[in-house]
Scaffold this active site. Structure first.
Site, PDB file in Angstrom:
ATOM      1  N   HIS A  27       0.831  -1.208   0.000  1.00 32.05           N
ATOM      2  CA  HIS A  27       0.000   0.000   0.000  1.00 32.05           C
ATOM      3  C   HIS A  27       0.864   1.256   0.000  1.00 32.05           C
ATOM      4  O   HIS A  27       1.860   1.326   0.725  1.00 32.05           O
ATOM      5  CB  HIS A  27      -0.898   0.032   1.248  1.00 32.05           C
ATOM      6  CG  HIS A  27      -1.982  -0.992   1.229  1.00 32.05           C
ATOM      7  ND1 HIS A  27      -3.207  -0.767   0.651  1.00 32.05           N
ATOM      8  CD2 HIS A  27      -2.014  -2.257   1.707  1.00 32.05           C
ATOM      9  CE1 HIS A  27      -3.957  -1.855   0.782  1.00 32.05           C
ATOM     10  NE2 HIS A  27      -3.256  -2.770   1.428  1.00 32.05           N
ATOM     11  N   PRO A  28       0.483   2.254  -0.781  1.00 33.71           N
ATOM     12  CA  PRO A  28       1.152   3.558  -0.676  1.00 33.71           C
ATOM     13  C   PRO A  28       0.687   4.263   0.585  1.00 33.71           C
ATOM     14  O   PRO A  28      -0.359   3.944   1.137  1.00 33.71           O
ATOM     15  CB  PRO A  28       0.660   4.298  -1.924  1.00 33.71           C
ATOM     16  CG  PRO A  28      -0.703   3.727  -2.152  1.00 33.71           C
ATOM     17  CD  PRO A  28      -0.613   2.266  -1.762  1.00 33.71           C
TER      18      PRO A  28
ATOM     19  N   GLU B 215     -10.214   4.311  -3.574  1.00 36.44           N
ATOM     20  CA  GLU B 215     -10.387   4.212  -2.138  1.00 36.44           C
ATOM     21  C   GLU B 215      -9.991   5.497  -1.444  1.00 36.44           C
ATOM     22  O   GLU B 215     -10.526   5.855  -0.403  1.00 36.44           O
ATOM     23  CB  GLU B 215      -9.551   3.042  -1.602  1.00 36.44           C
ATOM     24  CG  GLU B 215     -10.119   1.683  -2.030  1.00 36.44           C
ATOM     25  CD  GLU B 215      -9.059   0.601  -2.040  1.00 36.44           C
ATOM     26  OE1 GLU B 215      -7.946   0.846  -1.540  1.00 36.44           O
ATOM     27  OE2 GLU B 215      -9.335  -0.481  -2.568  1.00 36.44           O
TER      28      GLU B 215
ATOM     29  N   PHE C 155       0.940   3.032   7.846  1.00 42.01           N
ATOM     30  CA  PHE C 155      -0.390   3.227   8.426  1.00 42.01           C
ATOM     31  C   PHE C 155      -1.437   2.795   7.411  1.00 42.01           C
ATOM     32  O   PHE C 155      -1.429   3.224   6.264  1.00 42.01           O
ATOM     33  CB  PHE C 155      -0.593   4.695   8.790  1.00 42.01           C
ATOM     34  CG  PHE C 155      -2.018   5.032   9.167  1.00 42.01           C
ATOM     35  CD1 PHE C 155      -2.587   4.530  10.323  1.00 42.01           C
ATOM     36  CD2 PHE C 155      -2.785   5.852   8.344  1.00 42.01           C
ATOM     37  CE1 PHE C 155      -3.894   4.836  10.668  1.00 42.01           C
ATOM     38  CE2 PHE C 155      -4.094   6.167   8.678  1.00 42.01           C
ATOM     39  CZ  PHE C 155      -4.646   5.655   9.847  1.00 42.01           C
TER      40      PHE C 155
ATOM     41  N   ALA D  64      -9.860   3.775   3.490  1.00 37.07           N
ATOM     42  CA  ALA D  64     -10.113   5.208   3.319  1.00 37.07           C
ATOM     43  C   ALA D  64     -11.391   5.519   2.567  1.00 37.07           C
ATOM     44  O   ALA D  64     -11.762   6.687   2.453  1.00 37.07           O
ATOM     45  CB  ALA D  64      -8.922   5.849   2.593  1.00 37.07           C
TER      46      ALA D  64
END
Length: 357
Positions: free
Chosen positions: A59-60, A82, A113, A117
């Site tokens: 994930h970025p 997202e 983290f 979203a």
């Protein structure tokens, strides 16, 4: 219609190699729900912590769109969708604060983290990040894994929707029920959801009095809950939970819930809290909910008798003061598009609740 996917397809939903391999092995899937069933079992029971960390690393950082476009081009459409709410609501100050706190988070916990979203503003995400930054590492690892599962389910829904469109010009009635989760606003089918059940004797009434409307594949019911045992400092698992809706319409079926001359409590769904203290779906997934009064009932007495907390051991008693905890709350007409997470913080002689996120 059967939905079969390759390793690359599944990796676009969850970046764990073990998860993708296991999902390919158990496929193809007859419906979205069967895919979600398998995904949850594999993620929580077969993927180890290194596999979780592998998925997290795919994930970025939220708000880091340049990294998303260059490093994660194969899944950029999923990630950007997202994060769209967060990006559209962001400003330079919030993005800078998010970026800085993300770096601090990674330094503390050792992984990016992670939060589902979808539908959240940048300010909401920043608030969640600040709250979770105070957690212990073991708790935050569980939180990140739970958020990854939410993201995986959202992406599986998108993947199956695309697959259906490519395979057929018309989705069958069965698949429509699974992907869109009952578009009929008068339908309530909680027994199709994981971890929930509905008494057959009340099915006729709940179909007529269903408060969930505009059901879509957002994979989250409008009302959710979890229990935290604050005495033992751990989730309250194995607690029976029931959701009811207050109505002035007289039920026509037998064995309905309690009521009085002013109205009736109509059962919507039942569940049992899992190892994370979270209840399964108590009502169908939806982006809207009927306004009105709702009641969550927790069978806390059975749980407290079973756990026999340290406080009870010291005092030489079993169980607690509250055999049941009932939380009654109101959804106002202006709140029908909102999500209501209503947790319980439990100890043998007290409990508290709040509206969470």
């Amino acid at each position: 219609m059967m939905h079969g996917f390759g390793n690359k397809d599944i990796m676009s939903c969850c970046g764990s190699t073990r998860f993708a391999t296991e999902m390919v092995l158990v496929g193809p899937f007859s419906s979205l729900q069967s895919a979600i069933d398998s995904a949850r079992d594999i993620w929580w029971n077969k993927v180890d912590i290194p596999g979780w960390l592998e998925a997290f690393s795919a994930h970025p950082r939220i708000g880091d769109i340049q990294a998303l476009r260059t490093k994660f081009s194969s899944e950029s459409s999923f990630c950007e969708g997202e994060q769209s709410s967060a990006l559209n609501s962001s400003n330079e100050h919030i993005l800078q604060e998010l970026a800085e706190l993300n770096r601090q988070y990674e330094a503390k916990f050792g992984f990016v983290f992670l939060v589902c979203a979808s539908g959240k503003s940048s300010a909401e995400i920043l608030s969640i990040l600040k709250a979770r930054f105070r957690n212990r590492p073991i708790m935050e690892l569980q939180n990140a894994a739970a958020e990854q599962q939410k993201i995986t389910e959202l992406r599986l829904a998108k993947l199956m929707s695309v697959n259906s469109q490519l395979s057929s010009s018309a989705i069958t009635e069965s698949d429509t029920m699974q992907v869109e989760k009952a578009t009929n606003p008068t339908e309530l089918s909680t027994n199709q959801n994981l971890g929930s059940s509905t008494d057959n004797s009340s099915s006729e009434v709940t179909e007529k009095l269903n408060p969930a409307i505009s059901t879509v594949a957002n994979l989250r019911p409008p009302i959710t809950t979890h229990v935290l045992d604050v005495t033992l400092g751990r989730p309250g698992s194995g607690i029976d939970v029931a959701l009811h809706w207050w109505t002035q319409t007289s039920p026509s079926a037998e064995k309905m819930s309690d009521g009085d001359e002013n109205g009736f409590w109509v059962p919507l769904g039942k569940s049992v809290t899992n190892n994370d203290g979270r209840a399964g779906p108590l009502m169908p997934t939806s982006n809207k909910i009927q306004p009105g009064i709702y009641r969550l009932t927790f069978n806390t007495g059975t749980y407290l008798n079973r756990t026999n907390s340290s406080v009870n051991q010291l005092e030489g008693v079993s169980g607690g003061f509250y055999p049941y905890v009932m939380i009654v709350f109101e959804v106002k007409p202006s709140q029908v598009s909102e999500h209501f997470h209503v947790p319980v913080l439990l100890s043998p002689y007290s409990f508290s609740t709040y509206r969470g996120s």
